[in-house]
Design an enzyme around this catalytic site. Structure first.
Site, short mmCIF file in Angstrom:
data_model
loop_
_atom_site.label_atom_id
_atom_site.label_comp_id
_atom_site.label_asym_id
_atom_site.label_seq_id
_atom_site.Cartn_x
_atom_site.Cartn_y
_atom_site.Cartn_z
N HIS A 21 0.87 -1.19 0.00
CA HIS A 21 0.00 0.00 0.00
C HIS A 21 0.90 1.24 0.00
CE1 HIS A 21 -3.77 2.10 1.95
NE2 HIS A 21 -3.09 2.93 1.18
N HIS A 23 1.26 4.87 -2.35
CA HIS A 23 0.88 5.74 -3.46
C HIS A 23 2.18 6.40 -3.93
CE1 HIS A 23 -3.46 5.54 -2.34
NE2 HIS A 23 -2.93 5.34 -1.14
N GLU A 204 -11.10 3.37 6.29
CA GLU A 204 -10.05 4.27 6.80
C GLU A 204 -10.78 5.34 7.63
OE1 GLU A 204 -8.04 6.57 3.78
OE2 GLU A 204 -6.36 7.08 5.09
N ASP A 282 1.78 4.01 2.88
CA ASP A 282 0.73 4.86 2.30
C ASP A 282 1.34 6.02 1.49
OD1 ASP A 282 -1.91 5.44 1.73
OD2 ASP A 282 -2.43 6.17 3.73
N ASP A 283 1.70 7.11 2.15
CA ASP A 283 2.27 8.30 1.49
C ASP A 283 3.47 8.75 2.32
OD1 ASP A 283 0.05 8.95 -0.57
OD2 ASP A 283 -1.01 8.60 1.31
#
Ligand code: ADE
Ligand code: ZN
Length: 342
Positions: A21, A23, A204, A282-283
Site C-alpha cells: 500500500h 501511493h 479508513e 501509504d504516502d
C-alpha cells in the site's frame, strides 16, 4: 538510543518485507518537489523545503488530499515519474524491502492535461530499472479517484487498455466518506472481466458498511486500511474466515487522526483476532516515514512483539499478488532471517 533499541532497529530494517500500500505520488519528498518544479518551470506555492514540511499538519484525510494533489502538479514528464519511482525503490531497499505493489492515480495527471502514457510509461521504466539495478520486483496498480464520477473512471479504464498487460490491478482511493464503493460496482466488474486484481480503500474514515460493500459489490482481493472493520464483529468474522489481507498504514493513521496515539493502534488487536494485517507506508513523504519506519514505530509504541513483526512481514508476501512460488520464497526468506537473529 539504548542497545536494545539499536538491535530492534537493525532487526526491523533487515527484515525481508513487501510493501502493498504505497501511493507513488505520496513518495514525493519536498526536495524532489523543488527539483522537479525547477526543471519543469512550475511555480511553487512554498518558499522552501522547510515551509513545505511545516504545511504537513493534517486533521483528517481531506486536509492531506488537498495538499497532496497540489504537490503532484510538479510531475510533468516520463523522467519525473521514473525518477520518483527509483527514489522510492532505493528507500524500500534500505528498509529490507524486496518487492512492492505501487499505486498511481492516473486521473490526477490526465485531469491536468498529461496523456495517460506519461505517468504509466515513466513508472514502468522506473520499475524495470529497479528490477535490473536493485533486484527489486514490483507490480503496478492504478487507482480511481472516488470523488470523481463513474464516467471519468470508465474513461480512465479505456485509456489504460494498451497497458493492461503491465497493470496488475485497480484500486479505489481519495475522499472516502460520501463516496461508497457501490458508486463503482460496474467499473470494478469491468476491471474483473479484464483479468485485473481489485483492491479498494475502505474503513479508513468510512464506516464498516463500506468494507462490506468493497467485499460484496467490488469483489476485492484486498482491503486497503480496514481499521473500522473492527467495529463490526460479523465483519471481523468474515475477514478472518476469508483470510482477507488488510493493508494497514500506522504512521498514516496517526498523521490523519484515524488513531490518536500509536499506543492504541489496532494492529496488535487485528493479529490477535487472526486478521491478515500487513504494514505499509501509504504516502511516506507526507506521513513521516517509509515502510521500515512504520514497522519500527509499531514495535516501539504499540507493543508489537518480534513474533508479530515476523508475522506481519510474512503476511506482506502472502497477501501480495506474487506467484505461489514467489510467496513461498518471500515467506521463507523471513523465516531464515528471523532464525538467524535468535
Ligand atoms: N490517496 C493517497 N493516500 C490516500 C489515503 N490514505 N486514503 C485515500 N486516498 C489516498
Ligand atoms: Zn492509501
Amino acid at each position: 538510543m539504548t542497545e536494545n533499541q539499536d538491535e530492534l532497529e537493525r532487526f526491523v530494517r533487515g527484515l525481508p518485507k513487501a510493501e502493498l500500500h504505497l501511493h507513488i505520488e505520496g513518495s514525493l519528498e519536498p526536495e524532489q518537489m523543488f527539483e522537479f518544479g525547477r526543471r519543469n518551470k512550475v511555480d511553487m506555492p512554498f518558499a522552501n523545503v522547510e515551509a513545505v514540511r511545516a504545511a504537513y499538519e493534517f486533521s483528517n484525510l481531506q486536509d492531506f488530499l488537498d495538499i497532496y494533489y497540489q504537490g503532484a502538479a510538479v510531475l510533468r514528464t516520463e523522467q519525473d515519474f521514473e525518477d520518483l519511482a527509483m527514489a522510492y525503490f532505493r528507500r524500500l531497499q534500505a528498509d529490507g524491502g524486496l518487492y512492492a505493489e505501487i499505486f498511481f492515480d492516473p486521473q490526477t495527471h490526465t485531469d491536468r492535461g498529461l496523456p495517460f502514457s506519461v505517468a504509466a510509461d515513466g513508472l514502468l521504466s522506473g520499475m524495470a530499472k529497479a528490477a535490473t539495478e536493485l533486484g527489486i520486483g514490483s507490480k503496478l496498480i492504478m487507482c480511481f479517484l472516488r470523488h470523481l464520477d463513474e464516467d471519468s473512471a470508465f474513461a480512465t479504464l479505456k485509456q489504460a487498455e494498451p497497458y493492461l498487460d503491465r497493470i496488475a490491478g485497480v484500486g479505489l482511493d481519495s475522499s472516502e466518506v460520501g463516496h461508497p464503493p457501490s458508486k463503482f460496482a460496474r467499473l470494478f466488474e469491468a476491471a474483473g472481466e479484464r483479468g485485473l486484481k481489485r483492491v479498494a480503500h475502505a474503513g479508513e474514515e468510512g464506516p464498516p458498511e463500506y468494507v462490506w460493500e468493497a467485499l460484496d459489490l467490488l469483489k476485492v482481493d484486498r482491503i486497503d486500511h480496514g481499521n473500522r472493520a473492527l467495529e463490526d464483529p460479523r465483519l471481523i468474522e468474515r475477514l478472518v474466515n476469508e483470510q482477507m489481507t488488510l493493508t494497514v498504514c500506522p504512521l498514516s493513521n496517526l498523521k490523519l487522526c484515524v488513531v490518536d496515539d500509536l499506543a492504541r493502534h489496532p494492529i496488535p488487536r487485528m493479529l490477535e483476532l487472526g486478521l491478515r494485517a500487513t504494514v505499509n507506508s501509504d504516502d511516506p513523504a507526507y506521513f513521516g516515514g517509509y515502510v521500515g519506519d512504520n514497522y519500527l514505530a509499531l514495535a516501539r509504541q504499540s507493543g508489537v512483539s518480534r513474533e508479530d513483526l515476523v508475522k506481519l512481514a510474512k503476511n506482506s508476501f502472502v497477501g501480495s499478488f506474487l506467484s505461489d512460488g514467489d510467496v513461498i520464497r518471500g515467506a521463507h526468506a523471513v523465516d531464515l532471517y528471523a532464525d538467524s537473529f535468535s
